[in-house]
Design an enzyme around this catalytic site. Structure first.
Site, PDB file in Angstrom:
ATOM      1  N   HIS A 326      61.805  57.463  85.386  1.00  0.00           N
ATOM      2  CA  HIS A 326      61.669  58.387  84.473  1.00  0.00           C
ATOM      3  C   HIS A 326      62.494  59.642  84.496  1.00  0.00           C
ATOM      4  O   HIS A 326      62.973  60.124  83.500  1.00  0.00           O
ATOM      5  CB  HIS A 326      60.326  59.030  84.124  1.00  0.00           C
ATOM      6  N   GLY A 327      62.888  60.016  85.557  1.00  0.00           N
ATOM      7  CA  GLY A 327      63.886  61.106  85.540  1.00  0.00           C
ATOM      8  C   GLY A 327      64.134  61.444  87.253  1.00  0.00           C
ATOM      9  O   GLY A 327      63.447  61.314  88.146  1.00  0.00           O
TER      10      GLY A 327
END
Lengths: 477, 355
Positions: A326-327
């Site tokens: 996700h990041g």
């Protein structure tokens, strides 16, 4: 180009009409859809088309070579090339700066001067999504579960098909390539359900996500130091629904666009807040990512074979990977760890119940009690996902521990509209769980003229309800 | 056969959509709902700004779409910070299609919650048209669409007929397609960036003047507006302006009446003598309340004259015009009033006296 933009309002009908005209000429149709997809992507930054082309070209060559290769060593090497190129691009653009900054911070914390330069690269939109798609292609060929695509055109369309290119759903080659080869044609039902999905997705994005975001989660998370307990809870609840509306809305619009063009894209959300336990929520939330993680990380690690410690290790690794996907940030790492822990705890609890011979109860009270608990367990991880760093997370924690806002003279108001929409979103969730199929059937039965008129009414209403255009949250991933 | 079904479904779908659009347009036109069109949804943003934001306000602009499009807060904030060497918060609270009633309503709401040092009120002739009223209807409408709970908690739901105004939203499809030839990505991106900047974005040096020059529009619509008499000089307007000025004086806020530079091509469109009448009326209003009336359109001292390419139509500024206006207004006008106001009580710092 956003799905909820005026440009898309012109782009998509044009694509549909030209696509219809080219249906009897499959190669031309595919070429047109591919060109339209690249045009769609180039609206963000045409330079990043080079990355898609690189990924497409490498995996096309590797896929064909894998099919021809017989020796296991050579096949492993070929798969290694695909992994290296795809994960290399993803790692460079998405994670390099994070690792360098983390290393610098670590060095400085122990007294050294951390001066490794970051690259300050822009994250190409959708790179995480199409990288996973192309990886699934080569891995499946390596496992001899998939034949390579018939042509480069087919494969390029699989990677770049515009509805799902920038934010999923993550489509598998075995789902999409047979459709491309078949030259699918949309039926009347496909059109009706396509429009339904687009409208439903727009509603989730424009009304649920954007307004709740503007009213509840942004005011709180932008300035948590200004709020007390009630505001913090409103912000946390609000963000859960904002995230759901934003991402599920985009996925549903993508599925709707694909369906109007005749392609079936996989479902990505299935009323996740109706989940009764922590294992179920991952079968309802971002289904295509989680199934990807299951098939290509969890099961190859051994899955639930090999005893409990190994199973929990695999769960933790898979969730850590999911968080980092996700990041690039410590918050996403932490989010993955928390999810891994909660899933492990759920699994332990279920195992304990089974050992004690407890029977699963499905009466209404039990079902809703489990849903309530599950939703709030899910909420615990939301501030970790939303806050940029640990300091901000601590500020959220402080807001939760004080009853009143510190701004005694002019405390910020909790937006009644946002609270109302959270309640409405939950009600819609329940209706969708129990009556979603009926609503869809009723829509499909309507005459086409009525669908057209209702679509315009709905778009008009949405345009009034929308506050301001907000980018999709999942574009950053 | 799938393709046959496709060919029958789509035309029938489009037919239904077109009929709905035409009907909505007809209803909206007949009911005079133009000023509640989608493009005016800044009402919602302004309402949110008042209700849910805890932010300081040093300078607040209020006016119509002209101010909305021309006063770019981020540009002004950067210029002011550079000149005054301190951060300055600028709000653009203008609402397209605003009437004097809307002006008073928002001014009073603003002063209840925030007290800016300087309040800039648009004083251009074709704006504030006294014929465009129905403030109650507008507010009920926006409240209703801002959320049913807001309606229930803030205003009694008295007039169900306003629900019909929802159909105006259907204008959107036609309007959007009609405006596409003049749509330009630069313009959208520019305003997206600058109008959003006060909510946390940052204005970057070198981003001014995206270089877009749209063709000056046909202007039939603007000509029609400018011909409407009495050009904002009515008795009703006077009373409302008096109340706005009194509110400012009471709260210690420096009021500026600003005649924003207009496109030269628009001037011949005014009824003979009407512009002069407006100017004299505005001067007397300023004199009556002891506030400055800055007629930037005519005063040679300000040298604010803009060229045709600074406008996207006969009334509204292009992004380039907005950047030029905002930069010069921030450099040449605001500092002196901010300095003067700053010497007084500590207004604008969030320590308002509340309701």
């Amino acid at each position: 180009m956003l799905f909820n933009s005026i440009v898309f309002l012109l782009f998509f009908p044009t694509v549909v009409v030209v696509d219809l005209l080219l249906r009897s000429r499959p190669p031309w149709r595919k070429a047109f859809l591919l060109a339209a997809s690249y045009f769609f992507y180039a609206q963000w930054d045409p330079r990043f088309l080079l990355l898609i082309w690189t990924s497409t070209g490498v995996d096309w060559v590797v896929g064909n070579a894998l099919q021809r290769a017989t020796g296991e060593t050579r096949r492993k090497r070929l798969l290694g090339i695909s992994l290296l190129v795809n994960l290399g691009l993803l790692g460079t653009f998405k994670y390099y700066d994070f690792f360098v900054e983390s290393a610098n911070a670590l060095l400085e914390s122990i007294g050294f001067q951390g001066n490794v330069e970051t690259l300050r690269l822009i994250l190409p939109v959708g790179i995480s999504f199409y990288t996973f798609q192309t990886l699934s292609y080569t891995i499946e060929i390596y496992r001899r579960k998939l034949e390579p695509a018939d042509s480069l055109l087919d494969f390029a369309l699989f990677v770049g098909f515009f509805p799902q290119l920038v934010a999923g759903p993550i489509v598998r080659a075995k789902q999409f390539l047979p459709q491309v080869a078949r030259n699918p044609r949309a039926s009347r039902e496909d059109y009706a359900l396509g429009v339904y999905n687009i409208l439903s997705g727009l509603f989730k994005k424009v009304v649920i996500a954007d307004i709740i975001g503007t009213d509840l989660s942004e005011p709180f998370y932008d300035h948590p130091e200004q709020w007390g307990f009630a505001g913090a809870m409103a912000g946390i609840y609000g963000f859960a629904f904002q995230l759901y509306g934003d991402f599920a809305g985009y996925s549903q619009m993508a599925i709707g666009c694909g369906r109007i063009l005749g392609f079936r894209l996989p479902q990505n959300f299935d009323n996740p807040f109706m989940a009764r336990n922590n294992l179920e929520i991952w079968r309802r939330w971002h289904i295509t990512l989680l199934s990807w993680m299951r098939d290509y990380i969890y099961i190859p690690l051994g899955g639930s074979r090999g005893g409990s410690p190994r199973t929990y290790r695999n769960i933790m690794i898979t969730n850590l990977f999911s968080g980092v996907w996700h990041g690039a940030g410590i918050n996403f790492v932490l989010w993955g760890v928390v999810n891994g822990l909660t899933i492990s705890c759920s699994r332990m609890y279920q195992g304990w119940r089974e050992r004690r011979g407890r029977v699963r109860r499905d009466d209404a009270f039990t079902v809703w009690r489990q849903r309530f608990l599950m939703f709030h367990l899910w909420l615990v991880a939301m501030p970790i996902f939303r806050t940029p760093d640990l300091a901000a997370l601590a500020e959220v924690g402080r807001a939760l521990t004080r009853w009143h806002s510190p701004h005694v003279d002019a405390p910020p108001e909790i937006a009644a509209r946002g609270v109302f929409l959270v309640v409405m979103a939950f009600v819609a969730h329940v209706i969708s769980e129990y009556r979603g199929a009926d609503v869809r059937r009723a829509w499909v039965r309507l005459p086409a003229e009525a669908q057209g008129a209702l679509t315009i009414c709905f778009l008009g209403l949405l345009s009034h309800l929308s506050t301001e255009r907000t980018p999709f949250i999942y574009f950053q991933f | 056969m799938p393709s046959a079904r496709a060919w029958t479904f789509l035309p029938r779908f489009v037919l239904g959509a077109a009929v709905a659009m035409l009907a909505a347009n007809a209803v909206a036109d007949a009911a005079g709902l133009r000023w509640l069109a989608v493009k005016n949804q800044e009402h919602l943003q302004v309402v949110n700004h008042f209700r849910y934001r805890v932010e300081r306000a040093d300078v607040a602009f209020f006016g119509t779409s002209v101010t909305r499009n021309s006063a770019v807060p981020a540009v002004m904030e950067r210029e002011l910070e550079r000149i005054l060497d301190r951060p300055v918060r600028v709000w653009n609270l203008a609402v397209p299609g605003a009437t004097p009633e809307i002006g008073l309503y928002y001014t009073e709401r603003l002063f209840r919650q925030r007290r800016p040092r300087v309040f800039v009120l648009e004083a251009a002739p074709f704006l504030w048209n006294a014929e465009r009223k129905d403030q109650e209807g507008a507010e009920t409408y926006w409240r209703w669409f801002a959320g049913p709970l807001a309606t229930l908690t803030e205003a009694p739901f008295r007039r169900p007929r306003y629900l019909l105004r929802g159909v105006q939203g259907m204008n959107w499809g036609f309007e959007a397609l009609w405006n596409l030839p003049t749509y330009h990505a630069h313009r959208e991106a520019y305003f997206e960036r600058y109008q959003r900047a006060p909510r946390g974005g940052r204005y970057e040096r070198g981003d001014v003047d995206p270089g877009w020059q749209g063709p000056l529009g046909d202007g039939a619509f603007q000509r029609a507006i400018s011909r409407v008499d009495p050009l904002g000089t009515s008795e009703e307007w006077k009373l409302l302006l008096d109340r706005i000025a009194e509110s400012c004086a009471e709260k210690g806020v420096q009021l500026l009446l600003v005649g924003i530079p207009m496109c030269e091509q628009l001037m011949p469109e005014f009824e003979p003598g009407s512009y002069e009448r407006h100017r004299a009326w505005m001067s007397s209003a300023a004199q009556r309340h002891g506030v400055p009336y800055l007629n930037l359109h005519e005063d040679p001292a300000w040298e604010f004259r803009l060229e045709d390419f600074h406008f996207r139509d006969l009334i509204h500024y292009s992004p380039r015009g907005a950047a030029v206006f905002s930069r010069r207004f921030a450099r040449e006008i605001l500092p002196r009033y901010l300095d003067a106001a700053g010497a007084g009580a500590g207004a604008g710092d969030g320590a308002e006296d509340g309701d």
